[in-house]
Design a protein around this motif. Structure first.
Motif, PDB file in Angstrom:
ATOM      1  N   GLY A  96      35.496  45.042  46.670  1.00 15.61           N
ATOM      2  CA  GLY A  96      36.105  43.724  46.645  1.00 15.61           C
ATOM      3  C   GLY A  96      35.306  42.666  47.374  1.00 15.61           C
ATOM      4  N   PHE A  97      35.082  42.860  48.655  1.00 15.83           N
ATOM      5  CA  PHE A  97      34.386  41.871  49.464  1.00 15.83           C
ATOM      6  C   PHE A  97      32.890  41.851  49.185  1.00 15.83           C
ATOM      7  CE2 PHE A  97      37.971  42.111  52.658  1.00 15.83           C
ATOM      8  CZ  PHE A  97      38.448  40.850  52.350  1.00 15.83           C
ATOM      9  N   ALA A 137      38.544  38.796  46.070  1.00 17.75           N
ATOM     10  CA  ALA A 137      38.790  40.207  46.340  1.00 17.75           C
ATOM     11  C   ALA A 137      39.564  40.896  45.219  1.00 17.75           C
ATOM     12  CB  ALA A 137      39.530  40.376  47.661  1.00 17.75           C
ATOM     13  N   MET A 138      39.819  40.195  44.123  1.00 11.00           N
ATOM     14  CA  MET A 138      40.420  40.767  42.913  1.00 11.00           C
ATOM     15  C   MET A 138      41.866  41.217  43.104  1.00 11.00           C
ATOM     16  SD  MET A 138      37.195  42.928  41.356  1.00 11.00           S
ATOM     17  CE  MET A 138      37.346  44.205  42.575  1.00 11.00           C
ATOM     18  N   SER A 250      44.464  45.327  40.371  1.00 15.78           N
ATOM     19  CA  SER A 250      43.321  44.472  40.668  1.00 15.78           C
ATOM     20  C   SER A 250      42.940  43.704  39.410  1.00 15.78           C
ATOM     21  CB  SER A 250      42.108  45.308  41.113  1.00 15.78           C
ATOM     22  OG  SER A 250      42.373  46.027  42.287  1.00 15.78           O
ATOM     23  N   PHE A 251      42.239  42.567  39.599  1.00 12.91           N
ATOM     24  CA  PHE A 251      41.660  41.872  38.443  1.00 12.91           C
ATOM     25  C   PHE A 251      40.460  42.692  37.969  1.00 12.91           C
ATOM     26  CE2 PHE A 251      43.819  38.069  40.240  1.00 12.91           C
ATOM     27  CZ  PHE A 251      44.547  37.739  39.109  1.00 12.91           C
ATOM     28  N   GLY A 408      38.867  48.029  44.954  1.00 16.39           N
ATOM     29  CA  GLY A 408      38.648  46.708  45.522  1.00 16.39           C
ATOM     30  C   GLY A 408      38.997  46.771  47.003  1.00 16.39           C
ATOM     31  N   ILE A 409      39.741  45.791  47.483  1.00 13.17           N
ATOM     32  CA  ILE A 409      40.158  45.812  48.883  1.00 13.17           C
ATOM     33  C   ILE A 409      41.248  46.851  49.106  1.00 13.17           C
ATOM     34  CG2 ILE A 409      41.269  44.442  50.700  1.00 13.17           C
ATOM     35  CD1 ILE A 409      38.338  43.802  50.106  1.00 13.17           C
ATOM     36  N   GLY A 410      42.192  46.888  48.225  1.00 13.68           N
ATOM     37  CA  GLY A 410      43.306  47.818  48.329  1.00 13.68           C
ATOM     38  C   GLY A 410      44.332  47.463  47.279  1.00 13.68           C
ATOM     39  N   ASN A 411      45.218  48.401  46.973  1.00  9.64           N
ATOM     40  CA  ASN A 411      46.204  48.188  45.915  1.00  9.64           C
ATOM     41  C   ASN A 411      47.642  48.351  46.384  1.00  9.64           C
ATOM     42  OD1 ASN A 411      43.599  49.386  44.355  1.00  9.64           O
ATOM     43  ND2 ASN A 411      44.696  47.913  43.092  1.00  9.64           N
TER      44      ASN A 411
END
Length: 627
Positions: A96-97, A137-138, A250-251, A408-411
């Motif tokens: 993500g980042f 970050a989606m 996420s995107f 990504g960052i997290g879900n």
């Protein structure tokens, strides 16, 4: 008809609000698209006039352009300041980042922040075709129903915000239209108990909400620990409009395991002669005649030569330049607070005090607690830097695009209201907010209309502080031995501004002032965040994993010590700038009305990108209905 309308633009990590001078449209399915709209890289290719000229080729601008041209009846020119990157440069997932190290940002530093030891901070705004949706970050998250109902309440001066076209009921169809939902892989879903309800989603958009092909097993005990805290709810889906602990997608295009963003969803694959895109081009001014927008002047470079091009708008000029550059462009065009325009030696066309005021973002505060008897997994930053990153994860990605690289960052995250975060003190905080002299927390020369708007917002937020269904606190879980890195303040009370640099207004970036912690109640709320995050780790089933506090430190307990830590450690931005051209009545410092003559008066309690897509879809419908 000539008009100026304003749409929102998604910002980094969470999203960004822009000015939308426009409206909305009915979408057709994504199937059947061919190549691309026409690139404009030579001034000779620009038509003299288009039905719609859209300033900004980011999240909202590309969405509106796609919808306005899909029936072939309207001509559209999108003008984007940034480049058209190679697609592979922005579609990688990897934590993500990872996109934050990309070159596709405006490089802006904020004004010094007095309450943060006069430090300046980055103002990260996407600068490429696709805008901030290309570098965020989606996180595919909506606010609660109360967030959007509050918009309607503020605009209409009371009553039920739900009845407003911008309340939850009015926006939900556009949330469904804006993103195509894909269910998670059954094996991954069952391994970590992913909960969702597809009825809150649609499936016709070219922007995808998908799921990683891997989740850390450690998420399960971290999620379950929230059941030990009174008042925490577990909504059926992230899109249900309820606060609580829930999974969100996420995107991401799940078939490719790649970022899905405005360019892939609303530009790539389109073949329309009615749709032109000029990138690496900067709009310098909106042309106004008799208070009507007739076109724009933009600058581009061809073969190392700078050219100024004037293009007319037969119907509307649509601003989709984000919360930082939309007010800048309005002010350069003579629309804004007269005093500031005079300082910049710009003739005032419309004295509109709210332009550039009401600036908001989501501050972040680190509260780091390690679970010492917990399986160690890479954090999101480890995914980027390769620190402690084992070869098995790289091999999983190389073989079948699964494993941690698909994250990504997290879900899954907690999005919680103040009665849950602070059952003993939230009422006191709400009462203090109602009793404030609100003008005392704005600059002394603030226009009375802007003060009135701020007071209306604070009174609405005082009510929200008492509600379990307005999330003030967010904590994203990683499934690692450090469950989360930062708490996010979703409804800060402080307000900043975006204004021209008076000495070099047309050549400098605007002056962005977060005015972080200018309302002292923000510190009280953030202190409650620290206390709650400690309770989550030490007073729930997570206590069995031997938690150890790293930041702010177990000795930081008094109100004074917590305030000192907050001033030293707070980041004023989660890269979700919003609010600078608010949808409010003019007597409340507003800039646009419910027909999108402006949006986002207050931040939603969530990452902003999905909200921006929904606003843009609705805006397109409004524009078409007004044509």
């Amino acid at each position: 008809m000539h008009s100026l309308k304003q749409v929102t633009s998604c910002a980094v990590a969470l999203a960004v609000a822009a000015l939308s001078l426009a409206s909305s449209v009915n979408a057709s399915p994504y199937n059947g698209r061919l190549l691309q709209a026409r690139y404009i890289n030579d001034s000779s290719l620009v038509k003299d006039a288009y039905d719609y000229v859209i300033v900004g080729g980011g999240t909202s601008g590309l969405t509106v352009a796609d919808r306005l041209t899909e029936d072939g009846k309207a001509t559209v020119l999108v003008i984007e300041n940034g480049p058209l990157p190679d697609s592979a440069a922005v579609t990688e997932v990897r934590g993500g980042f990872g996109a934050f190290s990309s070159p596709y940002f405006y490089r802006i530093q904020s004004a010094p922040q007095p309450e943060l030891h006069n430090a300046s901070y980055p103002v990260l705004v996407g600068n490429a075709v696709g805008g901030s949706s290309a570098v965020n970050a989606m996180m595919t998250v909506r606010g609660t129903a109360e967030d959007y109902d509050r918009w309607g309440l503020l605009y209409r001066g009371g009553g039920s915000g739900r009845a407003s076209p911008w309340g939850w009921d009015g926006l939900l169809p556009y949330f469904k239209k804006a993103v195509a939902f894909t269910e998670p892989d059954p094996a991954v879903r069952d391994a970590v108990n992913i909960a969702y309800d597809a009825s809150y989603w649609g499936n016709t958009s070219g922007v995808f909400a998908g799921w990683p092909t891997f989740q850390y097993p450690g998420l399960v005990p971290q999620i379950e620990a929230f059941r030990d805290i009174p008042g925490v709810e577990f909504p059926p889906d992230s899109g249900s409009g309820r606060a609580g602990v829930y999974w969100h997608p996420s995107f991401m295009d799940p078939s490719k395991v790649q970022r899905s963003y405005a360019r892939t969803g609303h530009y790539d694959g389109i073949n329309r002669t009615s749709y032109d895109l000029a990138y690496n081009s900067k709009v310098r001014k909106i042309n106004l005649e008799d208070l009507k927008a007739t076109g724009v002047v933009f600058q581009t470079t061809v073969q190392n030569a700078t050219q100024l091009i004037t293009v007319k708008a037969n119907k509307e000029v649509i601003l989709a330049a984000g919360a930082v550059h939309t007010p800048q462009l309005l002010q350069l065009s003579g629309v804004g607070p007269k005093k500031q325009l005079d300082e910049a030696d710009i003739e005032t066309v419309v004295d509109l005090p709210g332009v550039g005021q009401n600036f908001q973002d989501h501050p972040m505060l680190g509260v780091t607690i390690m679970l010492r008897n917990f399986t160690v997994h890479p954090s999101p930053m480890d995914l980027i830097t390769n620190r402690n990153f084992s070869s098995w994860a790289k091999e999983m990605w190389a073989k079948n695009r699964t494993g941690p690289y698909s994250l990504g960052i997290g879900n899954v995250a907690a999005w919680l209201g103040m009665p849950v975060i602070s059952p003993e003190r939230h009422e006191t905080i709400a009462s203090k907010l109602e009793a404030q002299d609100h003008a005392a927390y704005l600059p002394p020369d603030t226009d009375p209309t802007v003060i009135a708007g701020y007071k209306a917002q604070m009174n609405a937020l005082a009510t929200s502080i008492r509600s379990t269904n307005t999330a003030f606190y967010s904590l994203t879980l990683y499934g690692s031995n450090v469950p989360a890195g930062s708490t996010v303040f979703l409804h800060p009370l402080s307000r900043g501004s975006v204004r021209l640099n008076p000495s070099t207004p047309s050549t400098s970036e605007p002056i962005v002032d977060y005015r972080t912690l200018s309302n002292p109640l923000d510190i009280e709320i953030l202190a409650e965040f620290v206390r709650f995050t400690r309770a989550y780790h030490f007073n729930t089933s997570l206590a069995a994993y031997d938690p150890h506090e790293l930041l702010p430190g177990s000795d930081v307990t008094s109100d004074a010590d917590l305030a000192t830590y907050i001033r030293r450690s707070l980041s004023p931005s989660e890269y979700h700038p919003s609010g600078t051209a608010a949808m409010l009545p003019r007597e409340l410092g507003g800039v646009v009305d419910e027909q999108l003559k402006v949006v986002m008066p207050t931040l939603p309690g969530a990452n902003t990108c999905q909200t921006v897509y929904a606003i843009a879809e609705k805006a397109a419908d409004l524009i078409k209905a007004d044509a």
